[in-house]
Design a protein around this motif. Sequence first.
Motif, PDB file in Angstrom:
ATOM      1  N   GLY A 255      48.991 -13.183 -48.021  1.00 48.97           N
ATOM      2  CA  GLY A 255      47.891 -13.263 -48.966  1.00 48.97           C
ATOM      3  C   GLY A 255      46.771 -12.319 -48.596  1.00 48.97           C
ATOM      4  N   GLN A 256      45.772 -12.224 -49.469  1.00 46.44           N
ATOM      5  CA  GLN A 256      44.609 -11.416 -49.153  1.00 46.44           C
ATOM      6  C   GLN A 256      43.422 -11.835 -50.013  1.00 46.44           C
ATOM      7  N   ALA A 257      42.239 -11.491 -49.522  1.00 48.25           N
ATOM      8  CA  ALA A 257      41.007 -11.754 -50.263  1.00 48.25           C
ATOM      9  C   ALA A 257      40.243 -10.450 -50.426  1.00 48.25           C
ATOM     10  N   THR A 258      39.569 -10.301 -51.553  1.00 45.15           N
ATOM     11  CA  THR A 258      38.678  -9.167 -51.774  1.00 45.15           C
ATOM     12  C   THR A 258      37.327  -9.709 -52.206  1.00 45.15           C
ATOM     13  N   LEU A 259      36.280  -9.138 -51.651  1.00 45.18           N
ATOM     14  CA  LEU A 259      34.920  -9.554 -51.977  1.00 45.18           C
ATOM     15  C   LEU A 259      34.121  -8.318 -52.359  1.00 45.18           C
ATOM     16  N   ALA A 260      33.478  -8.352 -53.510  1.00 40.27           N
ATOM     17  CA  ALA A 260      32.668  -7.233 -53.985  1.00 40.27           C
ATOM     18  C   ALA A 260      31.275  -7.734 -54.321  1.00 40.27           C
ATOM     19  N   PHE A 261      30.280  -7.132 -53.679  1.00 42.85           N
ATOM     20  CA  PHE A 261      28.889  -7.521 -53.883  1.00 42.85           C
ATOM     21  C   PHE A 261      28.114  -6.319 -54.432  1.00 42.85           C
ATOM     22  N   HIS A 262      27.646  -6.430 -55.663  1.00 46.21           N
ATOM     23  CA  HIS A 262      26.870  -5.374 -56.309  1.00 46.21           C
ATOM     24  C   HIS A 262      25.438  -5.898 -56.468  1.00 46.21           C
ATOM     25  N   ALA A 263      24.623  -5.692 -55.435  1.00 43.32           N
ATOM     26  CA  ALA A 263      23.314  -6.343 -55.365  1.00 43.32           C
ATOM     27  C   ALA A 263      22.180  -5.520 -55.954  1.00 43.32           C
ATOM     28  N   HIS A 264      22.529  -4.401 -56.606  1.00 42.28           N
ATOM     29  CA  HIS A 264      21.495  -3.585 -57.247  1.00 42.28           C
ATOM     30  C   HIS A 264      21.823  -3.434 -58.732  1.00 42.28           C
ATOM     31  N   THR A 265      22.325  -4.526 -59.309  1.00 40.77           N
ATOM     32  CA  THR A 265      22.689  -4.531 -60.726  1.00 40.77           C
ATOM     33  C   THR A 265      21.440  -4.806 -61.559  1.00 40.77           C
ATOM     34  N   ARG A 266      20.988  -3.823 -62.279  1.00 39.16           N
ATOM     35  CA  ARG A 266      19.736  -3.938 -63.026  1.00 39.16           C
ATOM     36  C   ARG A 266      19.907  -4.684 -64.344  1.00 39.16           C
ATOM     37  N   PHE A 267      21.119  -4.657 -64.891  1.00 39.16           N
ATOM     38  CA  PHE A 267      21.347  -5.267 -66.200  1.00 39.16           C
ATOM     39  C   PHE A 267      22.521  -6.245 -66.096  1.00 39.16           C
ATOM     40  N   GLY A 268      22.251  -7.478 -66.415  1.00 43.59           N
ATOM     41  CA  GLY A 268      23.296  -8.484 -66.354  1.00 43.59           C
ATOM     42  C   GLY A 268      23.327  -9.175 -65.003  1.00 43.59           C
ATOM     43  N   ASN A 269      23.970 -10.309 -64.970  1.00 45.75           N
ATOM     44  CA  ASN A 269      24.051 -11.135 -63.781  1.00 45.75           C
ATOM     45  C   ASN A 269      25.313 -11.967 -63.918  1.00 45.75           C
ATOM     46  N   ILE A 270      26.310 -11.716 -63.077  1.00 48.11           N
ATOM     47  CA  ILE A 270      27.569 -12.438 -63.233  1.00 48.11           C
ATOM     48  C   ILE A 270      28.270 -12.616 -61.899  1.00 48.11           C
ATOM     49  N   GLU A 271      28.906 -13.753 -61.765  1.00 46.70           N
ATOM     50  CA  GLU A 271      29.778 -14.024 -60.627  1.00 46.70           C
ATOM     51  C   GLU A 271      31.142 -14.425 -61.165  1.00 46.70           C
ATOM     52  N   GLN A 272      32.187 -13.884 -60.565  1.00 42.64           N
ATOM     53  CA  GLN A 272      33.551 -14.191 -60.976  1.00 42.64           C
ATOM     54  C   GLN A 272      34.386 -14.537 -59.749  1.00 42.64           C
ATOM     55  N   LEU A 273      35.106 -15.641 -59.849  1.00 42.96           N
ATOM     56  CA  LEU A 273      36.011 -16.081 -58.787  1.00 42.96           C
ATOM     57  C   LEU A 273      37.397 -16.243 -59.378  1.00 42.96           C
ATOM     58  N   LEU A 274      38.382 -15.622 -58.743  1.00 46.72           N
ATOM     59  CA  LEU A 274      39.773 -15.748 -59.179  1.00 46.72           C
ATOM     60  C   LEU A 274      40.614 -16.160 -57.975  1.00 46.72           C
ATOM     61  N   VAL A 275      41.226 -17.324 -58.077  1.00 45.14           N
ATOM     62  CA  VAL A 275      42.084 -17.838 -57.005  1.00 45.14           C
ATOM     63  C   VAL A 275      43.490 -17.989 -57.571  1.00 45.14           C
ATOM     64  N   THR A 276      44.431 -17.246 -57.032  1.00 42.10           N
ATOM     65  CA  THR A 276      45.811 -17.348 -57.503  1.00 42.10           C
ATOM     66  C   THR A 276      46.667 -18.033 -56.446  1.00 42.10           C
ATOM     67  N   GLY A 277      47.514 -18.917 -56.911  1.00 44.21           N
ATOM     68  CA  GLY A 277      48.406 -19.642 -56.023  1.00 44.21           C
ATOM     69  C   GLY A 277      49.806 -19.687 -56.586  1.00 44.21           C
ATOM     70  N   THR A 278      50.722 -20.246 -55.834  1.00 42.94           N
ATOM     71  CA  THR A 278      52.120 -20.288 -56.261  1.00 42.94           C
ATOM     72  C   THR A 278      52.343 -21.271 -57.412  1.00 42.94           C
ATOM     73  N   LYS A 279      51.375 -22.156 -57.664  1.00 48.59           N
ATOM     74  CA  LYS A 279      51.532 -23.138 -58.738  1.00 48.59           C
ATOM     75  C   LYS A 279      50.471 -23.023 -59.831  1.00 48.59           C
ATOM     76  N   GLY A 280      49.484 -22.168 -59.629  1.00 43.69           N
ATOM     77  CA  GLY A 280      48.444 -22.088 -60.639  1.00 43.69           C
ATOM     78  C   GLY A 280      47.399 -21.033 -60.332  1.00 43.69           C
ATOM     79  N   THR A 281      46.554 -20.784 -61.322  1.00 47.76           N
ATOM     80  CA  THR A 281      45.470 -19.806 -61.210  1.00 47.76           C
ATOM     81  C   THR A 281      44.161 -20.474 -61.608  1.00 47.76           C
TER      82      THR A 281
END
Length: 375
Positions: A255-281
């Motif tokens: 498995g692996q994890a990726t983390l992206a932090f864009h802390a100088h976003t002037r327009f918009g504000n959003i957080e997204q989490l995606l967890v994939t597994g063998t039985k579900g997403t």
Amino acid sequence: MSAKKSEAREMAAATVKSVPAPKLNYRPRGPKKYRPRIGLIGCGGITKAHLTAYKAMGWQVVALCDINEVSARERQREFYPKAEVFTDHHALLARKDIDVVDIATHPAVRVTQIEDALKAGKHVLSQKPFVLNLADGKKLVALAKRRKLKFAINQNGRWAPYFSYARELIKAGQLGEITSVDMTLAWDHTWIKGTAFEGLQNVILYDFAIHWFDIVSCLFGERRPLGAFASLTNSPDQTIKPPMNAHVLVPFPNGQATLAFHAHTRFGNIEQLLVTGTKGTYQATGPICAANDIRLITAKGEARAHLSGNWFPDGMAGAMGELLRAIEENHEPENSAANNLHSLALCFAALQSSRSRRMEIPGKVQQAGPGCSTK
């Protein structure tokens, strides 16, 4: 994409069955009967969330301590008028009727205060990161074990609704074995300009991302990261000192994890989490620290969960509540200091990688290192 392919995808999506979301106990919980007397050491700004949560849960805070008496008096007036005020943590710890201490001071002084509290026979909830050196953390964990005391860390993000729900899904086996975790955050963190935080070269990966490193560790459970590769860059138009963009890749066994932090976003504000597994997403989307738009897709169909609560103050209630339940039921708290050492090891490896520009191994990097102090 051709019109036919687009139409086919839309038809396929339309055939996904809508199913009820699993009912899970993701809300903060406290002990059934245990009602300890709590002392708070450190009365900075964040402790307003601590005390808001404790008061809402009906927990008794009997003492407040801060070297700045004005801060302690302010918390006293607003939350617990009958609490005794101290400017020396030793005096607070000398009160034999205090069972639990919440230590919310800065890391530089916290190690000694935690040690003093454990030696005084108090159960401890420490603010995070609870140490800046893994060796110090292991010593404190060993001391708590010898004294037969519970020692937990205020990783309050674990009880943010969307993170807590994900953790409970995994416990219930709804997602199977986790194969990947992807986190993307875009927001404006330039409010730190002109504050002490601007002096932290690694403010994003250290001060901010510690919550998300902890969640990655939680979601992968007993599987330990094989490494961490991190990159820091400046935004082209930023006028603030520390780099505002950070990316981290964390490989795990299968498995692996990726983390992206864009802390100088002037327009918009959003957080997204995606967890994939063998039985579900599992998908969570929304504003920063409030990604409560939930989708769960399994072989049964797609569920939409409507979560209640907020990270603040619920996260504080969850962290302290777990410690109090552990004391009452005599088990290790989920947010134990021993468990949190794995999250710190991952964070420290990412910090070192951002400096070395190569993959670093969690556990081999023993300390946070430069860029994590305003001095």
